[in-house]
Design a protein around this motif. Structure first.
Motif, PDB file in Angstrom:
ATOM      1  N   GLU A  13       0.676  -1.231  -0.214  1.00  0.00           N
ATOM      2  CA  GLU A  13      -0.448  -0.390  -0.003  1.00  0.00           C
ATOM      3  C   GLU A  13       1.270   1.549  -0.223  1.00  0.00           C
ATOM      4  O   GLU A  13       1.692   1.145   0.197  1.00  0.00           O
ATOM      5  N   LYS A  14       0.446   2.095   0.039  1.00  0.00           N
ATOM      6  CA  LYS A  14       0.762   3.677  -0.039  1.00  0.00           C
ATOM      7  C   LYS A  14       1.712   3.591   0.691  1.00  0.00           C
ATOM      8  O   LYS A  14       0.544   3.198   1.822  1.00  0.00           O
ATOM      9  N   GLY A  15       3.086   4.047   1.353  1.00  0.00           N
ATOM     10  CA  GLY A  15       2.879   4.952   2.767  1.00  0.00           C
ATOM     11  C   GLY A  15       3.891   3.433   3.017  1.00  0.00           C
ATOM     12  O   GLY A  15       4.901   3.830   4.083  1.00  0.00           O
ATOM     13  N   THR A  16       3.921   2.396   2.485  1.00  0.00           N
ATOM     14  CA  THR A  16       4.765   0.722   3.357  1.00  0.00           C
ATOM     15  C   THR A  16       5.961   1.833   3.678  1.00  0.00           C
ATOM     16  O   THR A  16       6.789   1.556   2.465  1.00  0.00           O
ATOM     17  N   GLU A  17       6.553   0.940   4.493  1.00  0.00           N
ATOM     18  CA  GLU A  17       8.651   1.606   4.098  1.00  0.00           C
ATOM     19  C   GLU A  17       8.926   0.676   4.707  1.00  0.00           C
ATOM     20  O   GLU A  17       8.942  -0.385   4.864  1.00  0.00           O
ATOM     21  N   LEU A  18      10.371   0.692   3.395  1.00  0.00           N
ATOM     22  CA  LEU A  18      10.516  -0.293   3.099  1.00  0.00           C
ATOM     23  C   LEU A  18      11.465  -0.655   4.592  1.00  0.00           C
ATOM     24  O   LEU A  18      12.250   0.649   5.106  1.00  0.00           O
ATOM     25  N   PRO A  19      12.134  -2.151   4.566  1.00  0.00           N
ATOM     26  CA  PRO A  19      13.350  -1.370   6.160  1.00  0.00           C
ATOM     27  C   PRO A  19      14.662  -1.420   5.534  1.00  0.00           C
ATOM     28  O   PRO A  19      15.044  -0.773   4.305  1.00  0.00           O
ATOM     29  N   VAL A 103      31.909   6.959   8.263  1.00  0.00           N
ATOM     30  CA  VAL A 103      30.746   7.582   8.866  1.00  0.00           C
ATOM     31  C   VAL A 103      29.320   6.079   8.710  1.00  0.00           C
ATOM     32  O   VAL A 103      29.110   5.418   7.724  1.00  0.00           O
ATOM     33  N   THR A 104      28.535   5.639   9.092  1.00  0.00           N
ATOM     34  CA  THR A 104      27.232   5.340   8.819  1.00  0.00           C
ATOM     35  C   THR A 104      26.424   6.094   8.278  1.00  0.00           C
ATOM     36  O   THR A 104      26.136   6.888   8.716  1.00  0.00           O
ATOM     37  N   VAL A 105      25.619   5.473   6.955  1.00  0.00           N
ATOM     38  CA  VAL A 105      24.637   5.961   5.804  1.00  0.00           C
ATOM     39  C   VAL A 105      23.954   4.816   6.335  1.00  0.00           C
ATOM     40  O   VAL A 105      23.760   4.185   6.208  1.00  0.00           O
ATOM     41  N   THR A 106      22.556   5.626   6.676  1.00  0.00           N
ATOM     42  CA  THR A 106      21.290   5.063   6.923  1.00  0.00           C
ATOM     43  C   THR A 106      20.258   5.455   5.916  1.00  0.00           C
ATOM     44  O   THR A 106      19.642   6.612   5.531  1.00  0.00           O
ATOM     45  N   PHE A 107      20.050   4.628   4.761  1.00  0.00           N
ATOM     46  CA  PHE A 107      18.653   4.295   3.838  1.00  0.00           C
ATOM     47  C   PHE A 107      16.936   3.971   4.337  1.00  0.00           C
ATOM     48  O   PHE A 107      17.503   2.644   4.686  1.00  0.00           O
ATOM     49  N   GLY A 108      16.695   4.885   3.879  1.00  0.00           N
ATOM     50  CA  GLY A 108      15.231   4.297   4.178  1.00  0.00           C
ATOM     51  C   GLY A 108      14.412   4.780   2.859  1.00  0.00           C
ATOM     52  O   GLY A 108      14.782   5.011   1.983  1.00  0.00           O
ATOM     53  N   GLY A 109      13.120   3.890   2.778  1.00  0.00           N
ATOM     54  CA  GLY A 109      12.140   3.892   1.592  1.00  0.00           C
ATOM     55  C   GLY A 109      10.731   3.471   1.938  1.00  0.00           C
ATOM     56  O   GLY A 109      10.676   3.040   2.703  1.00  0.00           O
ATOM     57  N   LYS A 110       9.698   4.891   1.496  1.00  0.00           N
ATOM     58  CA  LYS A 110       8.751   4.609   1.429  1.00  0.00           C
ATOM     59  C   LYS A 110       7.612   4.802  -0.264  1.00  0.00           C
ATOM     60  O   LYS A 110       8.016   5.172  -0.634  1.00  0.00           O
ATOM     61  N   VAL A 111       6.744   3.564  -0.381  1.00  0.00           N
ATOM     62  CA  VAL A 111       5.911   3.176  -1.362  1.00  0.00           C
ATOM     63  C   VAL A 111       5.662   4.591  -1.424  1.00  0.00           C
ATOM     64  O   VAL A 111       4.290   5.417  -0.411  1.00  0.00           O
TER      65      VAL A 111
END
Length: 144
Positions: A13-19, A103-111
């Protein structure tokens, strides 16, 4: 959803967050990337040159950062070929300190949207040292 199966278009669904995915970037990674890509620009390995052009220190290659960010997509969608489009606008560089930690780079994503032909638009984020790295980062991913 697990990384073992491709997410089903009908279940997402829209709003689904990816790990999220966190990546450690060290100076040695910059050297390896320079060798693999052929990008030996001195801002990626020489602190004096980086400071002369107004940077705080050596910075990671943009394409190294973008490639690391794609892991959010490929780990979620399982098959990298499902990523049919990917673009990034950078808002700030990733400064890489001269230590063993880097350095730690944290990536995220959302539908952000569901499109025709079983494609979803994913908006991505990247944060390093508490600062936003990606401005507009988007990908189109084809699901089952």
């Amino acid at each position: 959803m697990t990384a073992e199966r491709v997410p089903a278009y009908d279940e997402v669904e829209k709003g689904t967050e990816l790990p999220s995915v966190s990546v450690q970037v060290r100076r040695e990674d910059l050297v390896r990337y320079a060798g693999a890509s052929g990008d030996f620009n001195r801002i990626h390995w020489n602190p004096r040159v980086a400071r002369e052009v107004g940077l705080p220190d050596v910075i990671a290659h943009g394409m190294l950062t973008m490639g690391a960010g794609a892991r959010v997509l490929t780990e979620w969608a399982v098959d990298p070929a499902r990523v049919v489009e990917y673009s990034v606008r950078f808002t700030r560089p990733v400064t890489v300190p001269d230590d063993d930690e880097g350095v730690t780079v944290t990536f995220g994503g959302k539908v952000a949207d569901k499109l025709p032909d079983r494609v979803v638009r994913v908006d991505l984020t990247a944060v390093a040292a508490g600062e936003k790295v990606f401005g507009a980062a988007r990908a189109m991913v084809r699901l089952d």
